[in-house]
Every structure is written in C-alpha cells, then in structure tokens.
Design a protein around this motif. Structure first.
Motif, PDB file in Angstrom:
ATOM      1  N   GLU A  93       0.823  -1.211   0.000  1.00 24.49           N
ATOM      2  CA  GLU A  93       0.000   0.000   0.000  1.00 24.49           C
ATOM      3  C   GLU A  93       0.855   1.259   0.000  1.00 24.49           C
ATOM      4  O   GLU A  93       0.420   2.308  -0.475  1.00 24.49           O
ATOM      5  N   ARG A 108      -7.901  -4.977   1.632  1.00 23.63           N
ATOM      6  CA  ARG A 108      -8.396  -4.387   2.876  1.00 23.63           C
ATOM      7  C   ARG A 108      -8.903  -5.458   3.837  1.00 23.63           C
ATOM      8  O   ARG A 108      -8.691  -5.379   5.047  1.00 23.63           O
ATOM      9  N   LYS A 111      -5.946  -7.099   5.481  1.00 23.03           N
ATOM     10  CA  LYS A 111      -5.350  -6.225   6.495  1.00 23.03           C
ATOM     11  C   LYS A 111      -6.184  -6.231   7.769  1.00 23.03           C
ATOM     12  O   LYS A 111      -5.647  -6.351   8.871  1.00 23.03           O
ATOM     13  N   TRP A 112      -7.484  -6.104   7.621  1.00 29.12           N
ATOM     14  CA  TRP A 112      -8.349  -6.085   8.793  1.00 29.12           C
ATOM     15  C   TRP A 112      -8.334  -7.441   9.507  1.00 29.12           C
ATOM     16  O   TRP A 112      -8.396  -7.506  10.741  1.00 29.12           O
ATOM     17  N   GLU A 150      -4.301   2.245   8.904  1.00 26.06           N
ATOM     18  CA  GLU A 150      -5.324   2.914   8.103  1.00 26.06           C
ATOM     19  C   GLU A 150      -4.923   4.355   7.793  1.00 26.06           C
ATOM     20  O   GLU A 150      -5.124   4.840   6.675  1.00 26.06           O
TER      21      GLU A 150
END
Length: 259
Positions: A93, A108, A111-112, A150
C-alpha cells in the motif's frame, strides 16, 4: 542607502525567493522529505506495537504446554506469521498510495483480518480472566497498529495530492497560447484524459478530477463547487479547490480571447 531603496531591494529578493520556493519541483521535494519522515515514524510505531504483542500471542498459542517443548517453540511462529502478512500488505500500500492506484477489496479484508487476529490473540487471556487493566493494556498496541495502518495510507494519498496540486497550479499559471478559443482549449485532449482516467482502475487524482470537470464544462455554465460535485462525484472539500482552479483557467482563457 535610503529606507525606501532598502525595502525595495528586500521586496525583490523576497519575490525571487518565493518564486523558487513555490516551484512545483521544490514543493515536490519538500513533500517527499515529509513523506519519508511520516513513513519512518509510522513504520517504527507499527513494528514496535507488533513486537509488544508477540509474547502475549505466544502465551495464547502455547497454552499450558511445557516450556521449550516442540509445541511451545512452534507457538513463537504464530505472531510472526500474522505480522509478516500485515507488513507485506502495508508495504504494498505504501507504493500504491504513492501513485494513487486503487487496490482490490481483498487487500483491505486481509489487512483487517490480520489486525483483528492479532487483537483477539493478544487480549484473549485478559478477557478470560476478567482483568480490565489487562484488557486495556493489551488492547492499546493492536489498536494503535490498526489506526496507524489505516491512517498512513490516507496520509500518503494526501501527500501525493499535494504534489499534484502544486503541478496543476503551475500549469494553470502558465497556460500557453491564450489566443486559442476557450471552448477548444478546454475540450480537446482533456476529454480524452478524463475518459482514460475513468476506464482505468486507478484512484482518481486531483488532476483527473480537474480534467473531468474541464471536459464537462460548456459555455454559459457557472463553475461552482456544487456543479463540480455533480459532474465529477468528488468530495465536498475537493470540489471547492477544483472549482477555484477551473474558474481561474476559464477566466485567464477568456481574458486572452478578449485581448
């Protein structure tokens, strides 16, 4: 030397200095330096936060196994497994945000998921014991990592927009051939640029939104933030900047036509 002459000389030197400071290349260099500082600080905080969680995750994975046994040693591999995947995503990213390329939904989600897994494994023992202090203590590092992961992507994106805005402003001030008809100048290769940015999967930059607004403008249309949002679907904050730049371009172009 009189005071007036001294002030005049200082004014000339200040104008020359400001001209160099506001050059797009100089602005880009300053932003690159800030970007490097932001990256180093965020990476240091993320790595320290993940290192803090390692022992708690190992305790969660090893449970009641004897120390130095094979399961106890293997438990040390769980936290690096999750952390390395997370760091790989954040490193990717870092590059995509630099060039404002939009990543897919699975990036995403991954990552979460890794952040959630780290949080659960790090705080499980405290929740099971009902220790409020332990929950707070072991929640702070994973949550800081989550927020930093984030925020750093958005920060890189905005820093890239700052460079793009500097170059766009420089191009607006140096519009060539003001005798060309305003409609032709607004609609010719800019429309192709806007359609190209629509077709690609890249995240729109300030220049992309500006090109799309240029292509949508017609004589008699009042350039307002509301109109810019309707034709480009940009954010409210960005629409004001886009409207100001486009209105300035049109005013300069019309002034050149009248002359």
């Amino acid at each position: 030397m009189s005071r007036a002459r001294r002030l005049a000389r200082e004014a000339v030197e200040a104008a020359e200095l400001r001209a160099h400071q506001t050059r797009p290349d100089v602005v880009a260099l300053r932003v690159e330096r800030v970007r490097g500082q932001v990256d180093r600080l965020c990476w240091a905080g993320i790595i320290l936060g993940l290192a803090f969680t390692m022992t708690n995750v190992q305790s969660f994975a090893s449970a009641s196994t004897p120390p130095w046994s094979l399961p106890w040693l293997a438990a040390w591999l769980l936290d690096p497994t999750v952390s390395l995947v997370l760091l790989a995503i954040l490193r990717a990213e870092q590059v995509t945000a630099r060039y404002q390329v939009r990543t897919g939904p699975w990036v995403r989600r991954a990552k979460w998921f890794t952040l959630a897994a780290t949080y659960v494994m790090n705080t499980w023992a405290s929740y099971a014991a009902g220790s409020l202090a332990g929950i707070v203590l072991h929640s702070v590092p994973p949550l800081v990592v989550f927020v930093a992961a984030e925020a750093v992507t958005d920060l890189r994106d905005k820093l890239t927009e700052a460079v793009t805005a500097a170059f766009t402003e420089a191009e607006r001030r140096a519009l060539p051939d003001k005798s060309v008809n305003v409609v032709a100048r607004v609609h010719e290769p800019l429309a192709r640029t806007a359609s190209k940015s629509k077709g690609s999967g890249a995240r729109k930059s300030f220049a992309d939104y500006l090109a799309e607004a240029r292509a949508a403008w017609r004589p008699g249309v009042s350039v307002t933030p509301l109109w810019v949002r309707e034709v480009t679907h940009c954010s409210r904050g960005l629409s004001s900047r886009l409207a100001a730049v486009l209105a300035g371009e049109l005013a300069d172009a019309e002034g050149g036509d009248e002359s």
